[in-house]
Design a protein around this motif. Structure first.
Motif, short mmCIF file in Angstrom:
data_model
loop_
_atom_site.label_atom_id
_atom_site.label_comp_id
_atom_site.label_asym_id
_atom_site.label_seq_id
_atom_site.Cartn_x
_atom_site.Cartn_y
_atom_site.Cartn_z
N ARG A 24 0.87 -1.17 -0.07
CA ARG A 24 -0.03 0.04 0.03
C ARG A 24 0.95 1.14 0.05
NH1 ARG A 24 -4.28 -2.01 -1.87
NH2 ARG A 24 -5.29 0.16 -1.49
N TRP A 25 0.56 2.16 -0.71
CA TRP A 25 1.23 3.52 -0.81
C TRP A 25 0.23 4.60 -0.58
CZ3 TRP A 25 1.81 -0.33 -4.68
CH2 TRP A 25 3.09 -1.04 -4.60
N PRO A 26 -0.26 4.86 0.71
CA PRO A 26 -1.25 5.70 1.16
C PRO A 26 -0.83 7.37 0.75
CG PRO A 26 -0.29 4.53 2.93
CD PRO A 26 0.46 4.19 1.86
N SER A 27 -1.93 8.00 0.46
CA SER A 27 -1.83 9.24 0.05
C SER A 27 -1.45 10.07 1.35
CB SER A 27 -2.98 9.95 -0.85
OG SER A 27 -3.06 11.13 -0.77
N PRO A 28 -1.07 11.05 1.24
CA PRO A 28 -0.76 12.17 2.38
C PRO A 28 -2.31 13.05 2.55
CG PRO A 28 0.41 13.13 0.64
CD PRO A 28 -0.05 11.82 0.28
N ALA A 29 -3.13 12.79 1.68
CA ALA A 29 -4.44 13.49 2.09
C ALA A 29 -5.21 12.92 3.05
CB ALA A 29 -5.41 13.15 0.60
N TYR A 30 -6.10 13.75 3.51
CA TYR A 30 -6.89 13.29 4.76
C TYR A 30 -8.55 13.83 4.70
CZ TYR A 30 -5.56 18.02 5.57
OH TYR A 30 -5.24 19.35 5.36
N ARG A 31 -9.16 13.06 5.29
CA ARG A 31 -10.59 13.26 5.35
C ARG A 31 -10.91 14.70 5.51
NH1 ARG A 31 -10.17 8.41 7.83
NH2 ARG A 31 -11.32 6.75 7.15
N GLY A 32 -11.82 15.53 4.75
CA GLY A 32 -12.05 17.01 5.04
C GLY A 32 -11.03 17.87 4.10
N LEU A 33 -10.06 17.42 3.43
CA LEU A 33 -9.29 18.22 2.87
C LEU A 33 -10.00 18.92 1.71
CD1 LEU A 33 -6.28 18.98 2.01
CD2 LEU A 33 -6.31 17.00 0.45
N ILE A 34 -9.71 20.10 1.71
CA ILE A 34 -10.38 21.26 0.68
C ILE A 34 -9.11 22.00 0.32
CG2 ILE A 34 -11.58 23.23 0.30
CD1 ILE A 34 -13.26 22.29 2.50
N GLY A 35 -9.02 21.98 -1.03
CA GLY A 35 -7.92 22.52 -1.73
C GLY A 35 -7.77 24.13 -1.72
N ASN A 36 -6.81 24.69 -2.44
CA ASN A 36 -6.62 26.04 -2.24
C ASN A 36 -6.65 26.56 -3.57
OD1 ASN A 36 -4.16 25.31 -2.70
ND2 ASN A 36 -3.34 25.75 -0.87
N VAL A 37 -6.82 25.87 -4.75
CA VAL A 37 -6.82 26.38 -6.09
C VAL A 37 -8.16 26.36 -6.70
CG1 VAL A 37 -6.10 26.01 -8.37
CG2 VAL A 37 -4.53 25.79 -6.43
N LEU A 38 -8.79 27.40 -7.30
CA LEU A 38 -10.03 27.49 -7.78
C LEU A 38 -10.19 26.50 -9.10
CD1 LEU A 38 -10.67 31.07 -7.41
CD2 LEU A 38 -11.79 29.49 -5.96
N PRO A 39 -11.47 26.25 -8.96
CA PRO A 39 -11.57 25.27 -10.61
C PRO A 39 -10.99 25.68 -11.81
CG PRO A 39 -13.55 25.28 -9.14
CD PRO A 39 -12.64 26.39 -8.79
N GLU A 40 -11.07 27.03 -12.09
CA GLU A 40 -10.51 27.45 -13.47
C GLU A 40 -9.11 27.24 -13.57
OE1 GLU A 40 -9.20 31.79 -15.65
OE2 GLU A 40 -10.66 31.80 -13.76
N TYR A 41 -8.34 27.09 -12.27
CA TYR A 41 -6.85 27.06 -12.61
C TYR A 41 -6.48 25.29 -12.05
CZ TYR A 41 -7.04 31.79 -12.54
OH TYR A 41 -7.36 33.17 -13.13
N LEU A 42 -7.60 24.41 -12.11
CA LEU A 42 -7.10 23.15 -11.99
C LEU A 42 -7.81 22.43 -13.20
CD1 LEU A 42 -8.76 22.56 -8.46
CD2 LEU A 42 -6.37 22.38 -8.96
N SER A 43 -8.00 23.04 -14.14
CA SER A 43 -8.46 22.62 -15.44
C SER A 43 -7.54 22.40 -16.46
CB SER A 43 -9.56 23.49 -16.13
OG SER A 43 -10.91 24.07 -15.25
N PHE A 44 -7.46 21.04 -16.90
CA PHE A 44 -6.51 20.71 -18.09
C PHE A 44 -7.16 21.44 -19.26
CE2 PHE A 44 -5.85 16.85 -15.22
CZ PHE A 44 -4.59 17.39 -14.66
N SER A 45 -6.13 21.64 -20.23
CA SER A 45 -6.63 22.19 -21.48
C SER A 45 -7.55 21.22 -22.22
CB SER A 45 -5.63 22.72 -22.50
OG SER A 45 -4.81 21.45 -22.60
N GLY A 46 -8.92 21.90 -22.65
CA GLY A 46 -9.71 21.08 -23.33
C GLY A 46 -10.70 20.32 -22.35
N PHE A 47 -10.42 20.33 -21.12
CA PHE A 47 -11.27 19.46 -20.05
C PHE A 47 -11.45 20.28 -18.81
CE2 PHE A 47 -12.07 16.04 -17.12
CZ PHE A 47 -12.91 15.17 -17.99
N PRO A 48 -12.41 21.12 -18.92
CA PRO A 48 -12.72 22.53 -17.87
C PRO A 48 -13.30 21.38 -16.46
CG PRO A 48 -14.32 22.47 -19.47
CD PRO A 48 -13.31 21.38 -20.16
N PHE A 49 -12.68 21.89 -15.42
CA PHE A 49 -13.25 21.40 -14.33
C PHE A 49 -14.43 21.88 -13.58
CE2 PHE A 49 -13.26 20.46 -9.54
CZ PHE A 49 -12.14 19.79 -9.28
N PRO A 50 -15.44 21.04 -13.62
CA PRO A 50 -16.61 21.39 -13.10
C PRO A 50 -16.82 22.13 -11.80
CG PRO A 50 -16.72 19.06 -12.60
CD PRO A 50 -15.41 19.52 -13.10
#
Length: 469
Positions: A72-98
């Motif tokens: 197992r290779w656990p992620s350092p993420a944790y329950r309740g984690l909320i990011g600090n980047v808005l959807p526009e800047y998480l969007s790969f080109s041609g695939f917008p983040f909803p």
């Protein structure tokens, strides 16, 4: 700076392997296939789903000790984690983040929403067989005369069966979150051995520390999040040890239950109570009878399974310089290895908007390997970028009034716009049709990115009054 070929253009690789199924690897895979047009491209991911740090396996601890189970290779993420980047800047080109189904006061995507986006992006690539899950890469070794790469891997869908393959070019999209940084503080190893010191990589929430007396080391994202969560359950205040002040715009709510203290000089395990310890601070203060210390001092890149021939002779593991700038050394533009250009790294820099930086960097690498985007053809020429970057960081450090650990080689910081714009210009010069598709970096959008600090601070304030984390 502009680059021109000074010799024959490179041979175009036919077989390209991408290692790592996080955001950087996924977008690199898509770009190698659609924009590189190489004969055969695959991605190997050692876990059983894509997403990288954003894939939090709810049962990862339960499975870790099961007989005949894959590692197992656990992620350092944790329950309740909320990011600090808005959807526009998480969007790969041609695939917008909803837009996330959150309140207007909390516009940042959650852990689950970000993972769902990455799963949706990967779905057609999985269906096409371009992604192989539960495929662990054990080693990547440069072949003689730069004839490609020998890749040894284990297939955990077949009990870890090992195989050896050869690939013309390899993209490394792993390396940071596997390697937590532990301070070299006297007594910390003893606390680790006693189970009293834990790194943020293994943070799983505050409930296990209810009623405990706690110390948090570090004031980056992880340190601040952990301190804030512990403040609601700890016995007395949470002590947060800080070496340097946070960046002025860094979003963190003031909390009367969090007391900022000096760096730790040493830890002393209590001889009478083996489950307690003291922390002696550099200013002479002593925090006594602590129950736990949570270390939030970050990570360093160390893809130790990669072996390159920096000089004639047997390939050796990638060197990680010990010069105050932890990094994968010898990378042209933080992407292409100077000694052998068929080794690429996507995700090497830490950026304010890492999804879009990985998108633009992997597009550039695909076109460079096709001979459409120019780069220096000599090793010496490809090392110039690194030398100039090191000089810039050294100058910035000399001019700083207040030292900061965030001014370092691998953190783009204020250089992000210039860095991304130069890559984008090279890409559009080769492929004008991508101009309307690729993410943009300009003064206006940089200002919008900077505003995310304020937006995040307001979201934290809102969450604190609505009992959300």
């Amino acid at each position: 700076m502009p680059y021109e070929y000074r010799g024959s253009e490179p041979d175009v690789p036919k077989r390209v392997l991408v290692i790592g199924g996080g955001p950087s690897g996924l977008v690199a895979l898509r770009n190698m296939i659609e924009r590189g047009g190489f004969t055969h491209v695959e991605l190997y991911e050692r876990r059983d789903d894509v997403g990288g740090v954003w894939y939090f396996d709810e049962h990862q601890e339960d499975k870790a000790g099961a007989e005949d189970a894959a590692p197992r290779w656990p992620s350092p993420a944790y329950r309740g984690l909320i990011g600090n980047v808005l959807p526009e800047y998480l969007s790969f080109s041609g695939f917008p983040f909803p837009l996330p189904p959150s309140t207007p006061e909390q516009p940042f995507p959650t852990l689950g929403e970000t993972h769902a986006y990455l799963q949706a992006f990967a779905a057609p690539l999985l269906r096409a067989g371009a992604i192989k899950l539960s495929r662990e890469v054990v080693s990547v070794v440069e072949l003689e005369d730069q004839r490609g790469w020998r890749v040894t891997c284990r297939d955990w869908t077949k009990g870890g069966a090992q195989s050896v393959e050869e690939w013309d070019a390899v993209v490394i999209s792993v390396g940071w979150f596997d390697n937590p940084v532990w301070p070299a503080t006297e007594g910390l190893t003893t606390l680790r051995d006693a189970g009293l010191a834990h790194h943020a990589k293994w943070w799983r929430g505050p409930l296990a520390y209810s009623g405990k007396k706690v110390l948090v080391v570090g004031n980056g994202n992880s340190g601040n999040d952990i301190a804030a969560q512990l403040a609601s359950v700890s016995e007395g205040p949470v002590y947060q040890s800080i070496r340097h002040p946070a960046l002025p715009k860094f979003p963190s709510l003031p909390n009367e239950r969090i007391i900022k203290v000096a760096p730790v000089a040493r830890y002393v395990l209590s001889p009478e109570q083996p489950s307690k310890f003291d922390a002696v601070l550099t200013d002479g203060a002593i925090l006594s009878e602590l129950d736990t210390v949570q270390i939030g001092t970050g990570y360093r890149p160390l893809p130790s399974f990669v072996h390159v021939a920096e000089s004639p002779g047997a390939p050796a593991p990638l060197p990680i310089p010990d010069d105050g700038n932890p990094r994968v050394a010898s990378l042209h533009r933080l992407i292409m290895h100077a000694t052998n250009p068929t080794l690429g790294f996507i995700g090497a820099p830490l950026a304010h908007t890492p999804f879009t930086i990985a998108d633009i960097a992997s597009t550039w690498l695909a076109l460079a390997w096709r001979g459409e985007a120019a780069y220096p053809t000599t090793r010496e020429g490809r090392l110039v970028w690194e030398a100039q970057r090191l000089d810039l960081i050294a100058r910035m450090r000399r001019e700083m009034v207040t030292p900061s650990t965030f001014v370092t080689y691998s953190i783009l910081g204020p250089s992000e716009q210039e860095y991304a714009t130069e890559l984008r210009q090279d890409i559009v010069k080769a492929r004008p049709e991508l101009d309307d598709t690729l993410p943009l970096w300009d003064d206006a959008r940089t200002a919008q990115r900077e505003e995310m600090y304020k937006t995040k601070f307001k979201a934290l304030q809102w969450a604190s009054t609505h009992n959300q984390s």
